[in-house]
Scaffold this motif. Sequence first.
Motif, short mmCIF file in Angstrom:
data_model
loop_
_atom_site.label_atom_id
_atom_site.label_comp_id
_atom_site.label_asym_id
_atom_site.label_seq_id
_atom_site.Cartn_x
_atom_site.Cartn_y
_atom_site.Cartn_z
N UNK A 250 -0.05 -5.64 -41.96
CA UNK A 250 -0.02 -6.53 -43.11
C UNK A 250 -1.39 -6.64 -43.79
N UNK A 251 -2.37 -5.88 -43.30
CA UNK A 251 -3.69 -5.92 -43.90
C UNK A 251 -4.55 -7.07 -43.43
N UNK A 252 -4.21 -7.67 -42.29
CA UNK A 252 -5.00 -8.78 -41.74
C UNK A 252 -5.99 -8.25 -40.72
N UNK A 253 -7.25 -8.63 -40.85
CA UNK A 253 -8.27 -8.27 -39.88
C UNK A 253 -7.87 -8.78 -38.50
N UNK A 254 -7.94 -7.90 -37.49
CA UNK A 254 -7.67 -8.32 -36.11
C UNK A 254 -8.97 -8.93 -35.59
N UNK A 255 -9.29 -10.09 -36.16
CA UNK A 255 -10.63 -10.67 -36.01
C UNK A 255 -10.92 -11.26 -34.66
N UNK A 256 -9.94 -11.29 -33.77
CA UNK A 256 -10.19 -11.85 -32.44
C UNK A 256 -10.45 -10.82 -31.39
N UNK A 257 -10.26 -9.52 -31.71
CA UNK A 257 -10.34 -8.55 -30.63
C UNK A 257 -10.72 -7.13 -30.93
N UNK A 258 -10.55 -6.65 -32.14
CA UNK A 258 -10.68 -5.21 -32.34
C UNK A 258 -11.66 -4.83 -33.45
N UNK A 259 -12.92 -4.73 -33.06
CA UNK A 259 -13.96 -4.15 -33.90
C UNK A 259 -14.72 -3.15 -33.03
N UNK A 260 -15.24 -2.11 -33.64
CA UNK A 260 -15.90 -1.05 -32.89
C UNK A 260 -17.28 -0.79 -33.48
N UNK A 261 -18.29 -0.67 -32.62
CA UNK A 261 -19.65 -0.39 -33.10
C UNK A 261 -20.50 0.14 -31.96
N UNK A 262 -21.63 0.75 -32.31
CA UNK A 262 -22.57 1.22 -31.30
C UNK A 262 -23.27 0.04 -30.64
N UNK A 263 -23.85 0.31 -29.48
CA UNK A 263 -24.60 -0.73 -28.78
C UNK A 263 -25.76 -1.26 -29.64
N UNK A 264 -26.40 -0.35 -30.36
CA UNK A 264 -27.52 -0.78 -31.21
C UNK A 264 -27.04 -1.71 -32.33
N UNK A 265 -25.87 -1.42 -32.88
CA UNK A 265 -25.37 -2.29 -33.94
C UNK A 265 -24.91 -3.64 -33.38
N UNK A 266 -24.35 -3.66 -32.18
CA UNK A 266 -24.03 -4.95 -31.57
C UNK A 266 -25.31 -5.74 -31.31
N UNK A 267 -26.38 -5.04 -30.95
CA UNK A 267 -27.66 -5.72 -30.74
C UNK A 267 -28.22 -6.27 -32.05
N UNK A 268 -28.02 -5.56 -33.15
CA UNK A 268 -28.45 -6.08 -34.46
C UNK A 268 -27.74 -7.38 -34.78
N UNK A 269 -26.46 -7.44 -34.45
CA UNK A 269 -25.71 -8.67 -34.69
C UNK A 269 -26.25 -9.81 -33.82
#
Length: 378
Positions: A250-269
């Motif tokens: 339906x075009x809704x972000x699965x905002x509670x569980x499913x995002x993907x990124x590198x370890x460095x980008x998670x560290x930036x967050x």
Amino acid sequence: MTECRLSFYGPLIAGATLLPSLVACSDAPPVVEPLSDEAMAAVSQNAGAPSDQLARQVDELFTKDELGETRALLVMHGGEIAAERYGDGYDQDTRFVSWSMAKTVTAVMIGMLVSDGRLRLDESVPEPRWSQTGDPRGEITLRQLLQMRSGLRHTEAGDPPYDSSEVQMLFREGRDDMADWATSQPLEAEPGAKFEYSSNTTVILADIAARVLTDSKDPEIRREAVDSFLRTRLFGPLGMDSMVPEYDANGTLIGGSLMHATARDWAKFGEFLRHKGSYRGSQLIPRKWITFMTSPSPRSEFYGAQTWLNRDSGLDREESLQDRGPDTMFAAIGHMGQYILVSPEQKLTVVRLGHSGAEDRKRMLQELLDIVELYPET
């Protein structure tokens, strides 16, 4: 007569087992195995902590038995990489799934919409299903959703597991329109009265964001509206170029569980959160919003707004961890042992990504906090 005593030595290299050893009646220190080249190479020259101790603690996360599989470990101190290591088959370009770490990203997105004046914390949320006269769910506020106290019947962990609200929404009858399934659930408590951790709740927040950003019901337009907002306002400015969020049919972000990124980008967050929403001199979100996210809610000392706190039972509500690390430390935490630990007092962000079962995870988190405690509070 010199006293001899029985002591235990933990595993010093991969595959070692715990065996009791009689300590010889002498003052000689225990024998410590030398660190491998791989272990030492993981630590930078200016690590902010004793290099050998940091290297050993990092090494144990990858080699010690019964901790599960650590696939990536990144330690940031004072804005610089202090240690970085990857498991076999993974590297700095690998995207790792967030699981529930995504909830904290969603909270930032909501905060940006609040700061833009497009949402209000203490007003009823724009959910059409709840707007009918007499529906008590119409009293639920944005603040209550963010603090996991909506009162909706959302059971995160069920018995059997496939009956849980999370599984039903993500993989069963709710999977094509997750927000529709989540918002259809009845109240089980008065809004605001009870804390209940829920991935369903965060999907409702993601759906609210989509409704604010576009009037369209077309799934592709909804997805593009949210994706564009996140990349323009958050991922782009932070340089999180690897980030790939997932959306339902339906075009809704699965905002509670499913995002993907590198370890460095998670560290930036994590660093962005440590700096109260600031990045390289630009305030991307009001500081008070990050303070709100990292402050205890009225119904939980250990949870703020889509963010875990190191208070009360803190970090996964493990009582054995209550006295470890500063009270001001907070975290984004995901299923199977995904962690972004942020400690402003120590100028520290620690990212651990991997796969650990429930019991392994408890032991692994103790090892992770050993790294945190190498750094002084300032």
